[in-house]
Design a protein around this motif. Structure first.
Motif, PDB file in Angstrom:
ATOM      1  N   SER A 146     -34.552  17.072   4.961  1.00 47.86           N
ATOM      2  CA  SER A 146     -33.568  16.755   6.701  1.00 47.86           C
ATOM      3  C   SER A 146     -32.159  17.293   6.564  1.00 47.86           C
ATOM      4  O   SER A 146     -31.539  17.528   7.663  1.00 47.86           O
ATOM      5  CB  SER A 146     -33.565  15.438   6.973  1.00 47.86           C
ATOM      6  N   LEU A 147     -32.284  18.167   5.425  1.00 47.75           N
ATOM      7  CA  LEU A 147     -31.089  19.559   6.104  1.00 47.75           C
ATOM      8  C   LEU A 147     -31.305  20.406   7.048  1.00 47.75           C
ATOM      9  O   LEU A 147     -32.354  20.792   6.605  1.00 47.75           O
ATOM     10  CB  LEU A 147     -30.632  19.916   4.811  1.00 47.75           C
ATOM     11  N   PRO A 148     -30.666  21.060   7.913  1.00 42.66           N
ATOM     12  CA  PRO A 148     -31.689  21.932   9.031  1.00 42.66           C
ATOM     13  C   PRO A 148     -30.811  23.374   7.822  1.00 42.66           C
ATOM     14  O   PRO A 148     -29.894  24.136   7.581  1.00 42.66           O
ATOM     15  CB  PRO A 148     -29.987  22.039  10.273  1.00 42.66           C
ATOM     16  N   VAL A 149     -32.102  23.682   7.361  1.00 39.18           N
ATOM     17  CA  VAL A 149     -32.304  24.340   6.408  1.00 39.18           C
ATOM     18  C   VAL A 149     -31.723  26.636   6.931  1.00 39.18           C
ATOM     19  O   VAL A 149     -31.555  27.077   6.138  1.00 39.18           O
ATOM     20  CB  VAL A 149     -33.296  25.106   5.483  1.00 39.18           C
ATOM     21  N   THR A 150     -32.122  26.495   7.682  1.00 41.07           N
ATOM     22  CA  THR A 150     -31.929  27.374   9.049  1.00 41.07           C
ATOM     23  C   THR A 150     -30.380  27.684   8.855  1.00 41.07           C
ATOM     24  O   THR A 150     -30.572  29.245   9.272  1.00 41.07           O
ATOM     25  CB  THR A 150     -32.983  27.333   9.956  1.00 41.07           C
ATOM     26  N   GLN A 151     -29.428  27.313   9.451  1.00 42.59           N
ATOM     27  CA  GLN A 151     -27.888  27.070   9.096  1.00 42.59           C
ATOM     28  C   GLN A 151     -27.731  26.977   7.856  1.00 42.59           C
ATOM     29  O   GLN A 151     -26.474  27.342   7.823  1.00 42.59           O
ATOM     30  CB  GLN A 151     -27.649  25.858  10.007  1.00 42.59           C
ATOM     31  N   LEU A 152     -28.032  26.815   6.747  1.00 41.51           N
ATOM     32  CA  LEU A 152     -27.441  27.438   5.610  1.00 41.51           C
ATOM     33  C   LEU A 152     -27.435  28.054   4.665  1.00 41.51           C
ATOM     34  O   LEU A 152     -28.541  29.107   4.983  1.00 41.51           O
ATOM     35  CB  LEU A 152     -27.813  26.082   4.567  1.00 41.51           C
ATOM     36  N   ASP A 153     -25.873  28.323   4.510  1.00 41.64           N
ATOM     37  CA  ASP A 153     -26.156  29.770   3.286  1.00 41.64           C
ATOM     38  C   ASP A 153     -25.768  28.935   2.136  1.00 41.64           C
ATOM     39  O   ASP A 153     -25.785  28.261   2.048  1.00 41.64           O
ATOM     40  CB  ASP A 153     -24.518  29.949   3.666  1.00 41.64           C
ATOM     41  N   HIS A 154     -26.139  30.266   1.169  1.00 42.30           N
ATOM     42  CA  HIS A 154     -26.210  29.716  -0.127  1.00 42.30           C
ATOM     43  C   HIS A 154     -25.010  28.886  -0.600  1.00 42.30           C
ATOM     44  O   HIS A 154     -25.048  27.721  -0.947  1.00 42.30           O
ATOM     45  CB  HIS A 154     -25.240  31.280  -0.858  1.00 42.30           C
ATOM     46  N   LEU A 155     -23.657  28.877   0.045  1.00 45.25           N
ATOM     47  CA  LEU A 155     -22.420  27.731  -0.764  1.00 45.25           C
ATOM     48  C   LEU A 155     -22.839  26.110  -0.630  1.00 45.25           C
ATOM     49  O   LEU A 155     -22.740  25.391  -1.194  1.00 45.25           O
ATOM     50  CB  LEU A 155     -21.077  28.012  -0.352  1.00 45.25           C
ATOM     51  N   VAL A 156     -23.462  26.841   0.959  1.00 46.97           N
ATOM     52  CA  VAL A 156     -23.159  25.127   1.446  1.00 46.97           C
ATOM     53  C   VAL A 156     -24.452  24.596   0.694  1.00 46.97           C
ATOM     54  O   VAL A 156     -25.151  23.061   1.500  1.00 46.97           O
ATOM     55  CB  VAL A 156     -23.702  25.359   3.324  1.00 46.97           C
ATOM     56  N   LEU A 157     -26.122  25.074   0.920  1.00 45.47           N
ATOM     57  CA  LEU A 157     -26.714  24.884   0.172  1.00 45.47           C
ATOM     58  C   LEU A 157     -26.376  24.066  -0.818  1.00 45.47           C
ATOM     59  O   LEU A 157     -27.128  22.989  -1.718  1.00 45.47           O
ATOM     60  CB  LEU A 157     -27.983  26.051   0.284  1.00 45.47           C
ATOM     61  N   GLU A 158     -26.046  24.940  -1.909  1.00 50.92           N
ATOM     62  CA  GLU A 158     -25.649  24.549  -3.427  1.00 50.92           C
ATOM     63  C   GLU A 158     -24.950  22.968  -2.701  1.00 50.92           C
ATOM     64  O   GLU A 158     -24.937  22.608  -4.031  1.00 50.92           O
ATOM     65  CB  GLU A 158     -24.859  25.391  -3.755  1.00 50.92           C
ATOM     66  N   THR A 159     -23.356  23.019  -2.141  1.00 52.03           N
ATOM     67  CA  THR A 159     -23.502  22.269  -2.178  1.00 52.03           C
ATOM     68  C   THR A 159     -23.652  20.819  -2.007  1.00 52.03           C
ATOM     69  O   THR A 159     -23.300  19.533  -2.449  1.00 52.03           O
ATOM     70  CB  THR A 159     -22.044  22.009  -1.296  1.00 52.03           C
ATOM     71  N   GLU A 160     -24.357  21.159  -0.772  1.00 53.12           N
ATOM     72  CA  GLU A 160     -25.316  19.745  -0.334  1.00 53.12           C
ATOM     73  C   GLU A 160     -26.478  19.193  -1.441  1.00 53.12           C
ATOM     74  O   GLU A 160     -26.690  18.177  -1.967  1.00 53.12           O
ATOM     75  CB  GLU A 160     -26.001  20.108   0.864  1.00 53.12           C
ATOM     76  N   ALA A 161     -26.895  20.394  -2.116  1.00 50.50           N
ATOM     77  CA  ALA A 161     -27.845  20.001  -2.929  1.00 50.50           C
ATOM     78  C   ALA A 161     -27.822  19.539  -3.971  1.00 50.50           C
ATOM     79  O   ALA A 161     -27.663  18.297  -5.031  1.00 50.50           O
ATOM     80  CB  ALA A 161     -28.442  21.179  -3.874  1.00 50.50           C
ATOM     81  N   ARG A 162     -25.807  19.940  -4.400  1.00 55.62           N
ATOM     82  CA  ARG A 162     -25.593  18.772  -5.995  1.00 55.62           C
ATOM     83  C   ARG A 162     -25.031  17.033  -5.111  1.00 55.62           C
ATOM     84  O   ARG A 162     -24.613  16.718  -5.908  1.00 55.62           O
ATOM     85  CB  ARG A 162     -24.171  19.780  -6.498  1.00 55.62           C
ATOM     86  N   ARG A 163     -24.235  17.452  -3.865  1.00 51.08           N
ATOM     87  CA  ARG A 163     -24.156  16.262  -3.550  1.00 51.08           C
ATOM     88  C   ARG A 163     -25.030  15.330  -3.572  1.00 51.08           C
ATOM     89  O   ARG A 163     -25.001  13.805  -3.917  1.00 51.08           O
ATOM     90  CB  ARG A 163     -23.841  16.401  -2.269  1.00 51.08           C
ATOM     91  N   LEU A 164     -26.001  15.177  -3.411  1.00 57.96           N
ATOM     92  CA  LEU A 164     -27.830  14.547  -3.532  1.00 57.96           C
ATOM     93  C   LEU A 164     -28.493  13.975  -4.662  1.00 57.96           C
ATOM     94  O   LEU A 164     -28.569  13.406  -4.787  1.00 57.96           O
ATOM     95  CB  LEU A 164     -29.210  15.837  -2.554  1.00 57.96           C
ATOM     96  N   ALA A 165     -27.335  14.341  -5.747  1.00 60.40           N
ATOM     97  CA  ALA A 165     -27.655  14.135  -7.249  1.00 60.40           C
ATOM     98  C   ALA A 165     -27.168  12.975  -7.092  1.00 60.40           C
ATOM     99  O   ALA A 165     -27.243  12.479  -8.378  1.00 60.40           O
ATOM    100  CB  ALA A 165     -27.112  14.942  -8.391  1.00 60.40           C
ATOM    101  N   THR A 166     -26.081  12.748  -6.738  1.00 64.86           N
ATOM    102  CA  THR A 166     -25.499  11.030  -7.250  1.00 64.86           C
ATOM    103  C   THR A 166     -26.317  10.618  -6.120  1.00 64.86           C
ATOM    104  O   THR A 166     -26.204  10.220  -4.459  1.00 64.86           O
ATOM    105  CB  THR A 166     -24.335  10.656  -6.109  1.00 64.86           C
ATOM    106  N   PRO A 167     -26.977   8.952  -6.244  1.00 63.90           N
ATOM    107  CA  PRO A 167     -27.743   8.197  -6.205  1.00 63.90           C
ATOM    108  C   PRO A 167     -27.165   7.725  -4.885  1.00 63.90           C
ATOM    109  O   PRO A 167     -25.792   6.928  -4.630  1.00 63.90           O
ATOM    110  CB  PRO A 167     -28.246   7.293  -7.335  1.00 63.90           C
TER     111      PRO A 167
END
Length: 167
Positions: A146-167
């Motif tokens: 559901s993330l707007p992947v077309t607007q994500l840069d490397h750092l934001v993608l990493e931050t968001e993927a890591r945030r999703l690690a917490t339930p």
């Protein structure tokens, strides 16, 4: 108008017979061609075979299993390998391993999931554990997709993927 390329995501687990293969299949199923999921392991199955309960669980959820096979993560470190945008480890053992250097230095995250083959003894209990894993991965991958992947840069993608690690 140029066509957007899908984000390539590599899921890693030790043996690449359950968790990472499940994540690959689920994201490719739900990714609407915005994602191209791959999977691998540091100690893949010698015969390349996925766990039979993985196949049964995915097929019962109407998720395609053709082409799923256990493979080494070394394949994705080669120069001719597809460029990964994100690498996600799914088991604590794989996260602790020294990973290859991935071409392009993709974003990374760790999502911890227990191996359903080690949680319980009976086949019925294992099948239930596989279904629980499928449900948990599906929920997390829905959030990722559901993330707007077309607007994500490397750092934001990493931050968001890591945030999703917490339930």
């Amino acid at each position: 108008m140029t066509e957007l390329q899908p984000l390539h995501i590599l899921f890693l687990s030790n043996h690449n017979t359950v968790r990472s293969l499940m994540a690959e299949a689920v994201l490719n199923h739900m990714g609407e061609q915005r994602f191209c999921a791959h999977s691998a392991g540091c100690q893949p199955s010698p015969d390349g075979a996925p766990h039979p309960l993985l196949l049964q669980t995915l097929q019962s959820a109407n998720i395609r299993t053709d082409g799923l096979r256990s493979k080494s993560w070394d394949v994705f470190a080669l120069a001719e390998a597809p460029h990964m945008d994100l690498v996600i480890t799914l088991c604590d053992e794989a996260a602790a391993e020294v990973c290859p250097v991935w071409p392009g230095h993709p974003a990374t995250a760790h999502w911890s999931y227990e191996d359903p083959t080690r949680q319980v003894k009976s086949q019925v209990e294992q099948l239930h554990a596989f279904k629980q894993l499928l449900h948990a991965l599906h929920l997390r991958l829905e959030l990722l997709s559901s993330l707007p992947v077309t607007q994500l840069d490397h750092l934001v993608l990493e931050t968001e993927a890591r945030r999703l690690a917490t339930p």
